[in-house]
Design an enzyme around this catalytic site. Structure first.
Site, PDB file in Angstrom:
ATOM      1  N   CYS A  24       0.858   5.089   7.033  1.00  0.00           N
ATOM      2  CA  CYS A  24       0.120   4.733   8.320  1.00  0.00           C
ATOM      3  C   CYS A  24       0.831   3.695   9.121  1.00  0.00           C
ATOM      4  O   CYS A  24       1.252   2.936   8.913  1.00  0.00           O
ATOM      5  CB  CYS A  24      -1.616   3.395   7.876  1.00  0.00           C
ATOM      6  SG  CYS A  24      -2.518   4.175   6.791  1.00  0.00           S
ATOM      7  N   CYS A  56     -19.158   2.382   8.238  1.00  0.00           N
ATOM      8  CA  CYS A  56     -18.452   2.130   9.758  1.00  0.00           C
ATOM      9  C   CYS A  56     -17.125   2.732   9.943  1.00  0.00           C
ATOM     10  O   CYS A  56     -16.025   2.011   8.839  1.00  0.00           O
ATOM     11  CB  CYS A  56     -18.406  -0.152   9.050  1.00  0.00           C
ATOM     12  SG  CYS A  56     -17.081  -0.605  10.362  1.00  0.00           S
ATOM     13  N   CYS A  89     -16.729  -8.660   5.398  1.00  0.00           N
ATOM     14  CA  CYS A  89     -16.169  -7.933   5.169  1.00  0.00           C
ATOM     15  C   CYS A  89     -14.414  -8.187   4.531  1.00  0.00           C
ATOM     16  O   CYS A  89     -14.012  -8.366   4.996  1.00  0.00           O
ATOM     17  CB  CYS A  89     -15.630  -7.039   6.533  1.00  0.00           C
ATOM     18  SG  CYS A  89     -17.095  -6.849   8.082  1.00  0.00           S
ATOM     19  N   CYS A 140     -19.913  -5.762   3.302  1.00  0.00           N
ATOM     20  CA  CYS A 140     -18.883  -4.750   3.664  1.00  0.00           C
ATOM     21  C   CYS A 140     -17.482  -4.685   3.248  1.00  0.00           C
ATOM     22  O   CYS A 140     -17.118  -5.490   3.395  1.00  0.00           O
ATOM     23  CB  CYS A 140     -18.246  -4.862   5.612  1.00  0.00           C
ATOM     24  SG  CYS A 140     -17.751  -3.172   6.303  1.00  0.00           S
ATOM     25  N   CYS A 163       0.619   0.243  10.128  1.00  0.00           N
ATOM     26  CA  CYS A 163      -0.213  -1.404   9.102  1.00  0.00           C
ATOM     27  C   CYS A 163       0.760  -1.336   8.320  1.00  0.00           C
ATOM     28  O   CYS A 163       2.127  -1.355   7.628  1.00  0.00           O
ATOM     29  CB  CYS A 163      -0.315  -0.877   8.291  1.00  0.00           C
ATOM     30  SG  CYS A 163      -1.525  -1.617   6.715  1.00  0.00           S
ATOM     31  N   ARG A 198     -18.333  -2.942  17.762  1.00  0.00           N
ATOM     32  CA  ARG A 198     -17.023  -3.571  17.481  1.00  0.00           C
ATOM     33  C   ARG A 198     -15.421  -4.087  18.642  1.00  0.00           C
ATOM     34  O   ARG A 198     -14.874  -2.928  18.489  1.00  0.00           O
ATOM     35  CB  ARG A 198     -16.770  -3.987  15.950  1.00  0.00           C
ATOM     36  CG  ARG A 198     -15.987  -5.459  15.969  1.00  0.00           C
ATOM     37  CD  ARG A 198     -15.994  -5.768  14.617  1.00  0.00           C
ATOM     38  NE  ARG A 198     -17.442  -5.703  13.496  1.00  0.00           N
ATOM     39  CZ  ARG A 198     -18.153  -4.398  12.852  1.00  0.00           C
ATOM     40  NH1 ARG A 198     -17.152  -4.163  12.695  1.00  0.00           N
ATOM     41  NH2 ARG A 198     -19.061  -4.115  12.125  1.00  0.00           N
ATOM     42  N   CYS A 208       0.085  -1.666   0.349  1.00  0.00           N
ATOM     43  CA  CYS A 208      -0.163  -0.275  -0.091  1.00  0.00           C
ATOM     44  C   CYS A 208       1.404   0.943   0.033  1.00  0.00           C
ATOM     45  O   CYS A 208       1.580   1.661   0.684  1.00  0.00           O
ATOM     46  CB  CYS A 208      -0.946   0.575   1.197  1.00  0.00           C
ATOM     47  SG  CYS A 208      -2.098   1.802   1.498  1.00  0.00           S
TER      48      CYS A 208
END
Ligand code: SAM
Ligand code: DTB
Ligand code: SF4
Length: 318
Positions: A57, A188, A97, A128, A60, A260, A53
């Site tokens: 972040c 979400c 998801c 999702c 991550c 969650r 990616c």
């Protein structure tokens, strides 16, 4: 009691700092007004496009900026995704998801994801996806394909955000959330705690969520999974009571949202997870893997549910 969207920082700070038993009592009282007390919704995650990616972040495993040892893979094909969705349904999940390590989806990729959404939905599962930033047009296409939820987290407070991610800003996140909402897709949206933030940042994150015009239908609260090779690998662990307090304040301020208990369960004792349920968490990710990191084994979750007298929400038995 009415659902409020005008919460103040002072009110959230007061809730967060309540004596623990008072906070849990209030969270339980709110929870029981809006949800069956002992039911927990089950979602299963699948990484449909892993690694490589371009975003930075700090937490991550999938960021190309990190040496986490994760191999980048291309987008899975629809058949392979469907096979995983069938397994998840058979195991008792009601929502599936799908996550992709993108800054934003390319048009061709979006078409493939729309096909996945339509086919997973046809199995009778809620759908999702979390694909990064979206335009209004892309959100519209996902809605047309039958998407039920879009996950896009604010991750932390507006103030702490730039300490964690520099390749996009907090407003970018809010803009995508707005596009998702306008397309008529359920939102979400939650964040991560234990990233070295202050208590005021956890409160700032909750305040952002609780003062949205419409509360996110799902609020995932993740405990940082400290992945080797990431910028946050050496972060000091968060006191578990701070995690439980974060869940409780989310429950009290967003009474009708599903809260969650998301990443981090693998590193929690059963007692800590029980406290999270007591604090109003009523959804989990179920299955041995989150996106790239481990989650408790399914049989352990079944045991935990049995010990606590929790049943899965919806018709599927676990
Ligand atoms: N690339 C998309 C994005 O960032 O929006 C979707 C996938 S991303 C992995 C989904 C969310 O997972 C992140 O926003 C973050 O809140 C959470 N997450 C990622 N890595 C994590 C970690 N190590 N610990 C806890 N939560 C994590
Ligand atoms: C969310 O808030 N948590 C999930 C989901 N949304 C996509 C992701 C957790 C990821 C944990 C780290 C990993 O497995 O890579
Ligand atoms: Fe990419 Fe999402 Fe990971 Fe950030 S959280 S690096 S956007 S996959």
């Amino acid at each position: 009691m009415d659902i409020r969207h005008d919460w103040t920082r002072a009110e959230l700070a007061r809730l967060y700092a309540l004596p623990f038993s008072d906070l849990i009592f209030e969270a339980q009282s709110v929870h029981r007004q809006h949800f069956p007390a002992n039911e927990v919704q089950i979602s299963t995650l699948l990484s449909i496009k892993t690694g490589g990616c371009p975003e930075d972040c700090g937490y991550c495993s999938q960021s190309a900026y990190h040496k986490s040892g994760l191999k980048a893979e291309k987008l899975m094909d629809v058949c392979a995704v469907l096979a995983e969705a069938k397994k998840a349904k058979a195991a008792g999940a009601t929502r599936f998801c799908m996550g992709a390590a993108w800054r934003a989806p390319k048009e061709r990729d979006l078409e493939a994801v729309c096909e996945m959404v339509a086919e997973v939905k046809a199995l009778g599962l809620e759908t999702c996806v979390t694909l990064g930033m979206l335009t209004g047009g892309q959100a519209g296409k996902l809605k047309q394909a039958g998407l039920d939820y879009y996950n896009h987290n604010i991750d932390t407070s507006p103030e702490y955000y730039q300490e964690i991610i520099t390749t996009r800003n907090f407003q970018d996140r809010l803009d995508t959330l707005c596009a998702v909402r306008e397309a008529g897709i359920n939102v979400c949206c939650g964040g991560i705690v234990g990233m070295g933030e202050e208590e005021s940042d956890r409160i700032g994150m909750l305040l952002t969520l609780a003062t949205m015009d419409v509360h996110p239908e799902s609020v995932p609260i993740n405990l940082l999974v400290r992945v080797g090779g990431t910028k946050l690998a050496q972060t000091a662990p968060l006191d578990i009571f701070d995690f439980v307090r974060t869940i409780a304040v989310a429950r009290i301020t967003m009474p009708k949202s599903m809260v969650r208990l998301s990443a981090g369960r693998e590193y929690m004792h059963e007692e800590a997870q029980a406290l999270c349920f007591l604090a109003g968490a009523n959804s989990i990710f179920y299955g041995e893997k989150l996106l790239t990191t481990p989650n408790p084994e399914a049989h352990k979750d079944r045991q935990l549910f049995a010990k606590l007298g929790i049943t899965p929400m919806g018709s599927n038995p676990l």
